[in-house]
Design a protein around this motif. Sequence first.
Motif, mmCIF file in Angstrom:
data_model
loop_
_atom_site.group_PDB
_atom_site.id
_atom_site.type_symbol
_atom_site.label_atom_id
_atom_site.label_comp_id
_atom_site.label_asym_id
_atom_site.label_seq_id
_atom_site.Cartn_x
_atom_site.Cartn_y
_atom_site.Cartn_z
ATOM 1 N N PHE A 1 0.834 -1.406 0.217
ATOM 2 C CA PHE A 1 -0.057 0.169 0.056
ATOM 3 C C PHE A 1 0.999 1.149 -0.008
ATOM 4 C CE2 PHE A 1 -2.747 -3.248 1.815
ATOM 5 C CZ PHE A 1 -3.821 -3.172 1.163
ATOM 6 N N GLY A 2 0.133 2.447 -0.535
ATOM 7 C CA GLY A 2 0.936 3.435 -0.507
ATOM 8 C C GLY A 2 1.757 3.878 -1.712
ATOM 9 N N GLU A 3 1.903 3.021 -2.774
ATOM 10 C CA GLU A 3 2.803 3.331 -3.713
ATOM 11 C C GLU A 3 2.118 3.713 -5.083
ATOM 12 O OE1 GLU A 3 5.945 2.660 -3.710
ATOM 13 O OE2 GLU A 3 5.752 2.508 -1.582
ATOM 14 N N GLU B 1 -6.475 1.482 0.316
ATOM 15 C CA GLU B 1 -5.313 2.529 -0.358
ATOM 16 C C GLU B 1 -5.985 3.753 -0.205
ATOM 17 O OE1 GLU B 1 -1.807 3.152 -1.531
ATOM 18 O OE2 GLU B 1 -2.545 1.121 -2.280
ATOM 19 N N VAL B 2 -7.284 4.229 -0.525
ATOM 20 C CA VAL B 2 -7.772 5.499 -0.216
ATOM 21 C C VAL B 2 -7.799 5.888 0.929
ATOM 22 C CG1 VAL B 2 -9.968 6.880 -0.567
ATOM 23 C CG2 VAL B 2 -9.417 5.101 -2.248
ATOM 24 N N LEU B 3 -7.998 5.211 2.275
ATOM 25 C CA LEU B 3 -7.771 5.672 3.344
ATOM 26 C C LEU B 3 -6.420 5.930 3.906
ATOM 27 C CD1 LEU B 3 -10.098 2.619 5.488
ATOM 28 C CD2 LEU B 3 -10.572 5.105 5.193
ATOM 29 N N GLY B 4 -5.564 5.254 3.408
ATOM 30 C CA GLY B 4 -4.066 5.597 3.667
ATOM 31 C C GLY B 4 -3.627 6.759 2.948
ATOM 32 N N HIS B 5 -4.160 7.331 1.945
ATOM 33 C CA HIS B 5 -4.069 8.602 1.291
ATOM 34 C C HIS B 5 -4.847 9.674 1.936
ATOM 35 C CE1 HIS B 5 -1.482 7.932 -2.163
ATOM 36 N NE2 HIS B 5 -1.808 6.738 -2.364
ATOM 37 N N ASN B 6 -5.867 9.301 2.548
ATOM 38 C CA ASN B 6 -6.626 10.304 3.258
ATOM 39 C C ASN B 6 -6.314 10.564 4.640
ATOM 40 O OD1 ASN B 6 -8.354 10.414 1.008
ATOM 41 N ND2 ASN B 6 -10.103 9.806 2.187
ATOM 42 N N GLY B 7 -5.207 10.090 4.988
ATOM 43 C CA GLY B 7 -4.483 10.333 6.130
ATOM 44 C C GLY B 7 -4.965 9.516 7.578
ATOM 45 N N CYS B 8 -5.641 8.359 7.143
ATOM 46 C CA CYS B 8 -6.222 7.560 8.119
ATOM 47 C C CYS B 8 -5.131 6.389 8.354
ATOM 48 C CB CYS B 8 -7.398 6.588 7.583
ATOM 49 S SG CYS B 8 -8.505 5.758 8.982
ATOM 50 N N LEU B 9 -4.151 6.818 9.262
ATOM 51 C CA LEU B 9 -2.904 6.118 9.699
ATOM 52 C C LEU B 9 -3.091 4.728 10.276
ATOM 53 C CD1 LEU B 9 -0.477 8.813 9.823
ATOM 54 C CD2 LEU B 9 -0.947 7.556 7.557
ATOM 55 N N LEU B 10 -3.542 3.545 9.754
ATOM 56 C CA LEU B 10 -3.546 2.336 10.330
ATOM 57 C C LEU B 10 -2.657 1.322 9.601
ATOM 58 C CD1 LEU B 10 -7.349 2.217 10.517
ATOM 59 C CD2 LEU B 10 -6.019 2.610 12.398
ATOM 60 N N PRO B 11 -2.196 0.450 10.687
ATOM 61 C CA PRO B 11 -1.050 -0.573 10.053
ATOM 62 C C PRO B 11 -1.879 -1.438 8.945
ATOM 63 C CG PRO B 11 -2.046 -1.092 12.149
ATOM 64 C CD PRO B 11 -2.555 0.110 12.054
ATOM 65 N N ALA B 12 -1.306 -1.313 7.852
ATOM 66 C CA ALA B 12 -2.013 -1.787 6.723
ATOM 67 C C ALA B 12 -2.144 -3.322 6.570
ATOM 68 C CB ALA B 12 -1.256 -1.136 5.262
ATOM 69 N N VAL C 1 -12.652 6.025 10.906
ATOM 70 C CA VAL C 1 -12.593 5.084 9.698
ATOM 71 C C VAL C 1 -14.004 5.197 9.152
ATOM 72 C CG1 VAL C 1 -12.451 2.910 8.799
ATOM 73 C CG2 VAL C 1 -10.655 3.713 10.423
ATOM 74 N N VAL C 2 -15.104 4.909 9.740
ATOM 75 C CA VAL C 2 -16.464 4.947 9.271
ATOM 76 C C VAL C 2 -16.751 6.221 8.840
ATOM 77 C CG1 VAL C 2 -18.940 5.062 9.985
ATOM 78 C CG2 VAL C 2 -17.217 3.248 10.862
ATOM 79 N N GLU C 3 -16.367 7.224 9.219
ATOM 80 C CA GLU C 3 -16.610 8.783 8.639
ATOM 81 C C GLU C 3 -15.920 8.670 7.302
ATOM 82 O OE1 GLU C 3 -15.449 11.333 11.966
ATOM 83 O OE2 GLU C 3 -17.225 11.171 12.893
ATOM 84 N N HIS C 4 -14.595 8.343 7.226
ATOM 85 C CA HIS C 4 -13.732 8.271 6.268
ATOM 86 C C HIS C 4 -14.549 7.420 4.895
ATOM 87 C CE1 HIS C 4 -9.931 10.447 6.621
ATOM 88 N NE2 HIS C 4 -10.034 9.971 8.164
ATOM 89 N N LEU C 5 -14.907 6.366 5.489
ATOM 90 C CA LEU C 5 -15.625 5.419 4.403
ATOM 91 C C LEU C 5 -16.963 5.957 4.024
ATOM 92 C CD1 LEU C 5 -14.981 1.791 6.129
ATOM 93 C CD2 LEU C 5 -13.948 2.825 4.017
ATOM 94 N N ASN C 6 -17.565 6.640 4.701
ATOM 95 C CA ASN C 6 -18.759 7.427 4.465
ATOM 96 C C ASN C 6 -18.700 8.347 3.480
ATOM 97 O OD1 ASN C 6 -20.412 10.075 5.394
ATOM 98 N ND2 ASN C 6 -21.602 8.721 4.566
#
Length: 312
Positions: free
Chosen positions: A18-20, A193-204, A277-282
Amino acid sequence: MGSQVRAAPRCRDPGPIFGEIAPEIIEDTLICLATENEQYLSKLPDQAGCFKETQIVEFIFLLSEKWHLDQSARYQAVELLERFMIKQVEQICKSSRGNIRYREQGQGSSWSSLKDQIYDTFLLRLVSCIQLASKLSLHYNIVNSDTALKFLQSLKYSYTKQELLESELAVLETLHFQINVSTPLAYVELLLEVLGHNGCLLPAKPLHQMCMQLLDFSYLKRDAIYDTLLKIAIENSTPSKLQVAKFLTVKEDFMLLAVGIISTSVFILNPGHWKQVVEHLNCITGVTSQSILEFSYAVLKHIVGSTTPKQH
């Protein structure tokens, strides 16, 4: 699609990195998947899901593991078999209606014999769908004719290589060669991948692994999970036939499934980040926070039976 040289053993798949990927590519891919999902749901056949019974899915999963296929191939095989069988049944029924005059005169095939046509070739078609799914991931193991025949012969089937080739071709022609369908795993991985780019930093890596486990679980417990979800949605423990029929689009919504799987995985691994994360996914998908919560509740209910986001 014939017999192929057996590939040398591969190293164990390390999983996605992820992140590439460039943000513009992610955005285009997300739009493409969302559009594909909407188009599929808009043309959903009434029989959708009929061939995703637990025993069928479990058999495909076990056979995919036996043949060391990647995770995506098992889901692709399930979806290919589902689409093929529905079209085959539709074709047989259409042919049956066309010959009704002959059946009334005691000639032609009866419905019983038509069902026999399906039953007699079902395992062969299932194996063909796994073969085709394996060939869509060319950098992984491919199920060649020798491997497939050896398995079928171990179950006392006496198919030939020619019959195996004809079976693959039958699947391809029935599906008009449109077999590279996106699986729910593709939606899950893209959303991570989108969550990572949106700054939702969780261990992928652990999150991805949990998502794959829950996706397997959701396929194997599909009817139970969606039955719970339907009862939550209508606030009634005895849904009507009409309500069940209308709920079909929910059961076949890959975007909702992916969002629900990620939400549930985060709740299990990082409950403190769950609301974020739920807010991001929404925001990413448009799936409401309530729908995400209810899906997570339905999945967790069948995992642990009590502790759920709804209670928290």
